[in-house]
Design a protein around this motif. Structure first.
Motif, PDB file in Angstrom:
ATOM      1  N   ALA A  83       0.823  -1.202   0.000  1.00 14.23           N
ATOM      2  CA  ALA A  83       0.000   0.000   0.000  1.00 14.23           C
ATOM      3  C   ALA A  83       0.856   1.250   0.000  1.00 14.23           C
ATOM      4  CB  ALA A  83      -0.910   0.006   1.226  1.00 14.23           C
ATOM      5  N   LEU A  84       0.241   2.330  -0.442  1.00 15.72           N
ATOM      6  CA  LEU A  84       0.803   3.652  -0.210  1.00 15.72           C
ATOM      7  C   LEU A  84       0.058   4.216   0.981  1.00 15.72           C
ATOM      8  CD1 LEU A  84       1.109   5.185  -3.765  1.00 15.72           C
ATOM      9  CD2 LEU A  84       2.963   4.694  -2.159  1.00 15.72           C
ATOM     10  N   GLU A  85       0.794   4.655   2.000  1.00 21.73           N
ATOM     11  CA  GLU A  85       0.150   5.123   3.212  1.00 21.73           C
ATOM     12  C   GLU A  85       0.505   6.573   3.459  1.00 21.73           C
ATOM     13  OE1 GLU A  85      -0.257   2.663   6.972  1.00 21.73           O
ATOM     14  OE2 GLU A  85       1.239   4.139   7.566  1.00 21.73           O
ATOM     15  N   ALA A  86      -0.533   7.404   3.655  1.00 20.62           N
ATOM     16  CA  ALA A  86      -0.291   8.812   3.956  1.00 20.62           C
ATOM     17  C   ALA A  86      -0.237   9.000   5.459  1.00 20.62           C
ATOM     18  CB  ALA A  86      -1.400   9.665   3.363  1.00 20.62           C
ATOM     19  N   THR A  87       0.517   9.959   5.905  1.00 17.86           N
ATOM     20  CA  THR A  87       0.512  10.333   7.318  1.00 17.86           C
ATOM     21  C   THR A  87      -0.067  11.731   7.414  1.00 17.86           C
ATOM     22  OG1 THR A  87       2.479   9.013   7.650  1.00 17.86           O
ATOM     23  CG2 THR A  87       1.938  10.594   9.375  1.00 17.86           C
ATOM     24  N   LEU A  88      -1.187  11.830   8.116  1.00 17.81           N
ATOM     25  CA  LEU A  88      -1.898  13.097   8.241  1.00 17.81           C
ATOM     26  C   LEU A  88      -1.893  13.511   9.700  1.00 17.81           C
ATOM     27  CD1 LEU A  88      -5.277  12.825   6.283  1.00 17.81           C
ATOM     28  CD2 LEU A  88      -3.471  14.473   5.883  1.00 17.81           C
ATOM     29  N   ASP A  89      -1.238  14.613  10.026  1.00 19.75           N
ATOM     30  CA  ASP A  89      -1.298  15.113  11.398  1.00 19.75           C
ATOM     31  C   ASP A  89      -2.559  15.939  11.557  1.00 19.75           C
ATOM     32  OD1 ASP A  89       0.938  13.891  12.186  1.00 19.75           O
ATOM     33  OD2 ASP A  89       2.230  15.677  12.224  1.00 19.75           O
ATOM     34  N   VAL A  90      -3.396  15.572  12.513  1.00 23.08           N
ATOM     35  CA  VAL A  90      -4.644  16.289  12.726  1.00 23.08           C
ATOM     36  C   VAL A  90      -4.516  17.119  13.993  1.00 23.08           C
ATOM     37  CG1 VAL A  90      -7.114  16.080  13.054  1.00 23.08           C
ATOM     38  CG2 VAL A  90      -5.897  14.393  11.680  1.00 23.08           C
ATOM     39  N   SER A  91      -4.890  18.385  13.891  1.00 23.74           N
ATOM     40  CA  SER A  91      -4.868  19.222  15.097  1.00 23.74           C
ATOM     41  C   SER A  91      -6.108  20.088  15.098  1.00 23.74           C
ATOM     42  CB  SER A  91      -3.613  20.085  15.110  1.00 23.74           C
ATOM     43  OG  SER A  91      -3.593  20.886  13.952  1.00 23.74           O
ATOM     44  N   ARG A  92      -6.427  20.580  16.276  1.00 27.10           N
ATOM     45  CA  ARG A  92      -7.582  21.462  16.409  1.00 27.10           C
ATOM     46  C   ARG A  92      -7.166  22.617  17.312  1.00 27.10           C
ATOM     47  NH1 ARG A  92     -13.168  20.878  15.702  1.00 27.10           N
ATOM     48  NH2 ARG A  92     -14.328  22.323  17.000  1.00 27.10           N
ATOM     49  N   GLY A  93      -7.274  23.821  16.807  1.00 25.99           N
ATOM     50  CA  GLY A  93      -6.880  24.998  17.587  1.00 25.99           C
ATOM     51  C   GLY A  93      -5.427  24.944  18.017  1.00 25.99           C
ATOM     52  N   GLY A  94      -4.559  24.383  17.164  1.00 26.59           N
ATOM     53  CA  GLY A  94      -3.151  24.339  17.494  1.00 26.59           C
ATOM     54  C   GLY A  94      -2.753  23.126  18.319  1.00 26.59           C
ATOM     55  N   GLN A  95      -3.746  22.423  18.912  1.00 30.35           N
ATOM     56  CA  GLN A  95      -3.443  21.248  19.720  1.00 30.35           C
ATOM     57  C   GLN A  95      -3.412  19.995  18.837  1.00 30.35           C
ATOM     58  OE1 GLN A  95      -2.913  21.189  23.141  1.00 30.35           O
ATOM     59  NE2 GLN A  95      -2.878  23.414  22.887  1.00 30.35           N
ATOM     60  N   PRO A  96      -2.270  19.270  18.848  1.00 34.61           N
ATOM     61  CA  PRO A  96      -2.262  18.031  18.070  1.00 34.61           C
ATOM     62  C   PRO A  96      -3.275  17.036  18.650  1.00 34.61           C
ATOM     63  CG  PRO A  96      -0.239  18.276  19.341  1.00 34.61           C
ATOM     64  CD  PRO A  96      -0.992  19.551  19.505  1.00 34.61           C
ATOM     65  N   LEU A  97      -3.978  16.362  17.759  1.00 32.31           N
ATOM     66  CA  LEU A  97      -5.112  15.532  18.196  1.00 32.31           C
ATOM     67  C   LEU A  97      -4.848  14.069  17.904  1.00 32.31           C
ATOM     68  CD1 LEU A  97      -7.887  16.368  19.339  1.00 32.31           C
ATOM     69  CD2 LEU A  97      -8.777  16.044  17.034  1.00 32.31           C
ATOM     70  N   THR A  98      -4.487  13.790  16.679  1.00 33.76           N
ATOM     71  CA  THR A  98      -4.286  12.401  16.292  1.00 33.76           C
ATOM     72  C   THR A  98      -3.539  12.378  14.968  1.00 33.76           C
ATOM     73  OG1 THR A  98      -5.368  10.294  15.847  1.00 33.76           O
ATOM     74  CG2 THR A  98      -6.473  12.237  15.040  1.00 33.76           C
ATOM     75  N   VAL A  99      -3.133  11.185  14.569  1.00 31.10           N
ATOM     76  CA  VAL A  99      -2.493  11.012  13.266  1.00 31.10           C
ATOM     77  C   VAL A  99      -3.318   9.990  12.486  1.00 31.10           C
ATOM     78  CG1 VAL A  99      -0.396  10.356  12.065  1.00 31.10           C
ATOM     79  CG2 VAL A  99      -0.252  11.454  14.309  1.00 31.10           C
TER      80      VAL A  99
END
Lengths: 154, 645, 187
Positions: free
Chosen positions: B540-556
């Motif tokens: 597979a090709l796997e993307a890494t997406l950093d998710v944040s809300r209001g500057g706070q990192p939330l999940t990947v």
């Protein structure tokens, strides 16, 4: 659970008839509701040849199915919109779709698109399915391709 | 060798099914009937044991990748993870038929081992009906689709299984669904036995109730699992498509829902006798039609997909015999079943009758919508499809009064209900319903009337259901009441999930280079990396997406575009971050050739509530099922009411 | 209920409720049954069954020998597969044709209304199970064969008599049937 204390408004037998009438009325109502809704919301399936034989009105929701024509897939400059042609090997129709196409989408593959024609005769697809049935092929596509006798060779 | 044993066990099991079918009818001249009748229970147990052996041997063949077995060669592969080798057993026509028979035999064993409040003779009749139904499917399996068939030359490798089906959700979806379908066969057998013995009445209803509840709960679980699978596996975030296979499972569920409510009326008030029997027959009939007619492709008329006509004809004859036979018996005996008790329109039973009418009407529109394309195709007008617009326009409006009533019904007493306190009891739910609709209108900016009604109804039902339990001692509340409250609460959850995710979904379609970010519904996604990864039978090709809300990192998030090797097939694996108030759902698309990657991201509010509600409903059903002892006591009736005239 | 209870209860409404479900189900069975019948007809009847194969003289692909009537009078039963590169079901049946070939069956192909380059590409991607391939550019041979679409597969016995016509793609479950028909034709 002493049933004698209950004073139903009607005798059971008459009440049963009323209930029966209600039940049949409910079923008839459901049927009428269903059939009237079918008239307005059933989506007709078109192969490209059908589009030329009796064109759907612009804006009318239809399904268009066929093969993605070889060499026709282009990505527009926004990087998200695909333009391609759907063909049944007799006629073909330009299609535009914005979004991520399904896994099975590729040139020469069978697809079903849902959407409508715009005034210029381009089909604006809201969804593109290369549906995951048991043979990886939408039956309508297989059926309509079987019906088309083939292309006229040069 | 083990496979041949399994095949032999299947033949023996069929023989025991025959004995089970005949037991209550045998009457040797010098013998008393009791001795023969008594054979039904051991026969059912033996049958269950033997089918389990047969099924186990097929599981063994799949687990050891014995490709000399045709079914294994066609549906398995050595590179497949063990779980999917096992689920491959029922991921095909023959294996799923064997699973069907296994579940049926297990249900028969359960009937044998449970108490029989209606007596041994009645139980023998129920088992006989089950035996007769099972026999038809044994015949079909052994004659027309033998799962144990060997290949003359064993291939070295199997064909594999569609990767879309290699998934834990789908691995357990068919067994749950079958448990529901086949559980309804017990209700069917009870109905036929009751017609034969002329014992339609409250005692019968109390006896059949746990079986209906068990089947209903299993069916609900199965449908929920299937819908959840579609949601996370198909990669477009939808969870219900109204396609014929889904409708085939929804229709028996609707019938079973109506049945378990009408059974309650019959148990408590001795009303709705014929209707309840009819529902029991229809529920299982729809299960059989659903599994064998729709799934076998009998009705997909395009001839490139034609099913082997002999096989189709066999199934059709079988269905005609069973369903037609039961309906004929119903027609002949229905007029002789004495009219039950009457009742006041405003009462618990009145509300339940209305519930039944609405559910039946809902069933009707789903049936019409599913059948219409087939009819049109036969008439030669051309292929059409009936999709969500139809079902939203028909099924939706029918559910509005149903949910309205669901909140009111539990407050009504059996018999003529007093209505003076009703307004006070329903004032709070009513107010909160209006409040939620207003909130949705003002804060969430919802304008569609249908969505506003959905919000209001979910609050109305949820709060009214909580009000049932309010002020009651939890341990003094009957378990049946708990079950009902849970089930209704589940409906409120599901309705809220459907409405909220439908009205409030936010969608983002972007092209990102590595390091760029985009925002949806307040969540910022940054594309950090796209790299190749490999699994047991895929790359597979796997993307890494950093998710944040209001500057706070939330999940990947790690959405993937997978390529399976056996068979060759691309799939997208959506990455989902689930929160109680919504899901982030990300799909990785194709590169556009200039270093940018397509990303499709959705914010789907409260979507998890849909399946949570489904599971809560099933849990409520299971809880009610364990409450049968109390139901039977309270349904104690004068003897005259037990035996229909 | 002292006054003649049977009269109102036996109304048409009651009868409808009692016999209605049975009637509805009967309609359903007849509908499905007629569907089955339709498919059976489509699958088995062809005017040419039992008739000799019409004269065939088709050019081959890229200089390879084409397909002629002589190819059907070898004394050994063969399959004739009518296909085209533009036909999706033809791709689906490719593995089945390959399996038949592997089982020792001679399969000849007729490519209908197709360009030679496309046919060559098709055979390259999907495998070539055919002993001989004939190009039927105009579709005339297909029409004389009584074939209305693609894919279709005919069983021809060793004397050039058409024994069986299979309409639609060959699915894995059809292989046994085709093998049986071939054995029958070989007798």
């Amino acid at each position: 659970m002493n049933t004698n204390t209950i004073k139903p408004g009607m005798k059971p037998k008459h009440q049963r008839l009323v209930l029966l009438g209600l039940a049949l009325a409910a079923m008839a109502g459901a049927l009428a509701l269903g059939i009237s809704a079918l008239g307005t919301s059933a989506t007709y399936f078109y192969a490209p040849s059908d589009v030329f034989a009796h064109a759907p009105a612009p804006g009318e929701a239809i399904r268009l199915g066929g093969l993605v024509q070889k060499g026709s897939v282009q990505r527009l400059p926004d990087g998200l919109t695909l333009a391609f042609r759907v063909t049944d090997n007799a006629r073909d129709v330009p299609v535009r779709y914005t979004g991520i196409v399904p896994d099975l989408f590729r040139e020469g593959q069978g697809v079903i698109t849902e959407g409508h024609f715009d005034a210029q005769g381009t089909f604006i697809a809201t969804s593109v399915l290369a549906k995951h049935d048991e043979k990886y092929m939408p039956p309508e596509v297989a059926g309509s391709l079987h019906k088309v006798q083939g292309k006229v060779t040069s | 060798m083990i496979v041949e044993l399994g095949h032999a066990a299947l033949w023996l099991a069929a023989a025991f099914a025959l004995l089970q079918a005949l037991a209550p009818w045998l009457r040797a001249p010098a013998d008393d009937a009791e001795r023969w009748t008594g054979l039904a229970v051991p026969a059912a147990l033996a049958q269950a044991l033997l089918v389990s052996l047969a099924f186990g041997s097929l599981v063994w063949a799949f687990a050891t990748s014995d490709f000399s077995v045709k079914l294994v060669a066609e549906n398995s592969h050595t590179m497949k993870p063990m779980l999917y080798k096992l689920s491959g057993v029922w991921g095909n026509h023959e294996g799923s038929m064997l699973l069907w028979i296994l579940v049926m035999a297990v249900a028969g064993a359960a009937v044998s081992l449970a108490d029989s409040p209606l007596g041994d003779r009645f139980r023998a009749l129920v088992l006989s009906m089950q035996g007769i139904i099972a026999l038809g499917f044994y015949a079909f399996l052994l004659a027309a689709s033998n799962p144990f068939a060997r290949l003359a030359i064993a291939p070295t490798q199997g064909n594999g299984l569609n990767p879309l089906l290699q998934d834990p959700g789908l691995a357990f979806h068919p067994p749950m669904l079958y448990a529901g379908y086949v559980g309804l066969s017990v209700a069917f057998a009870f109905a036929v036995a009751a017609l034969l013995e002329r014992r339609v009445g409250p005692a019968w209803a109390a006896a059949v109730r746990p079986w209906v509840l068990a089947a209903w709960a299993a069916l609900g679980c199965g449908i929920t699992l299937g819908s959840w699978w579609a949601y996370y596996e198909l990669g477009w975030g939808g969870y219900w498509f109204w396609d014929p296979v889904e409708n085939a499972s929804l229709m028996p569920w609707l019938a079973a829902t109506a049945l378990l409510h009408s059974v309650a009326v019959l148990a408590k008030r001795d009303a709705l006798r014929n209707w309840t029997i009819l529902l029991a027959v229809v529920g299982f009939s729809l299960s059989m039609i659903g599994t064998f007619v729709v799934r076998s492709g009998l009705l997909t008329s395009v001839h490139a997909f034609a099913v082997d006509p002999a096989r189709g004809a066999f199934l059709l004859v079988l269905l005609a015999l069973y369903i037609g036979g039961a309906l004929l018996l119903y027609a002949l005996r229905a007029s002789t079943v004495a009219v039950g008790e009457g009742f006041a329109p405003v009462s618990r039973e009145g509300a339940l009758v209305a519930n039944n009418l609405l559910l039946a009407a809902g069933l009707g529109v789903v049936f019409v919508g599913s059948g219409y394309p087939l009819l049109v195709d036969v008439l030669g007008v051309g292929p059409i499809s009936v999709g969500p617009p139809y079902f939203n326009a028909t099924f939706g409006p029918l559910m509005i009064p149903l949910v309205l009533l669901m909140a009111v019904g539990p407050f009504l007493t059996w018999g003529a209900a007093r209505t003076d306190k009703l307004a006070r009891k329903l004032a709070v739910p009513g107010l909160l319903a209006v409040a939620l609709a207003l909130y949705a209108f003002a804060v969430w900016d919802v304008r569609a009337a249908f969505s506003l009604i959905g919000f209001a109804l979910s609050a109305w039902l949820g709060v009214a259901t909580l009000a049932i339990l309010w002020g009651r001692m939890p341990w003094r509340t009957p378990r049946a009441t708990w079950g009902m409250a849970l089930a209704h609460l589940g409906v409120a959850f599901t309705l809220f999930g459907i409405t909220a995710s439908g009205a409030l979904t936010r969608e983002l379609l972007v092209n990102l280079r590595l390091g760029e970010s985009a925002e949806v519904a307040g969540y910022t996604m940054k594309l950090v990396d796209v790299a190749p990864v490999a699994g047991a039978n895929w790359t597979a090709l796997e993307a890494t997406l950093d998710v944040s809300r209001g500057g706070q990192p939330l999940t990947v998030l790690h959405p993937q575009a997978r390529l399976y090797t056996s068979p060759m097939m691309d799939t997208t694996e959506a990455a989902i971050h689930t929160r109680i108030n919504g899901d982030l759902y990300a799909v990785l698309g194709k590169p556009d050739g200039s270093g940018r990657w397509q990303l499709h991201v959705w914010w789907k509010p409260f979507v998890i509530w849909i399946w949570a509600g489904g599971l809560i409903m099933a849990l409520g059903g299971a809880l009610s099922m364990t409450a049968r002892a109390s139901a039977r006591r309270s349904a104690a009736q004068p003897v005259g009411a037990l035996v229909a005239a | 209920m002292t006054e003649t209870p049977e009269t109102p209860a036996r109304s048409w409404l009651t009868r409808l409720a009692i016999y209605g479900p049975l009637l509805l189900f009967a309609v359903f069975v007849v509908f499905v049954g007629s569907q089955l019948g339709r498919e059976t007809r489509v699958t088995v009847t062809s005017k040419l069954i039992g008739q000799p194969m019409p004269a065939v003289n088709l050019p081959g692909l890229g200089g390879a020998p084409g397909l002629t009537s002589a190819d059907f009078k070898t004394g050994k039963p063969v399959l004739v597969n009518v296909f085209a590169s533009w036909c999706i079901p033809c791709r689906v049946e490719a593995p089945q044709l390959a399996r038949l070939t592997a089982m020792g069956v001679t399969v000849n192909g007729i490519a209908v209304r197709d360009a030679p380059d496309d046919v060559a590409a098709f055979l390259k991607t999907n495998g070539n199970p055919f002993t001989r391939v004939g190009l039927d550019k105009t579709g005339q041979t297909q029409i004389t064969l009584g074939s209305s679409g693609v894919p279709e597969t005919f069983v021809i016995d060793g004397r050039g008599i058409i024994r069986y016509q299979h309409i639609g793609e060959i699915r894995p479950e059809h292989i046994a049937l085709l093998m049986a028909k071939l054995t029958e034709a070989g007798r």
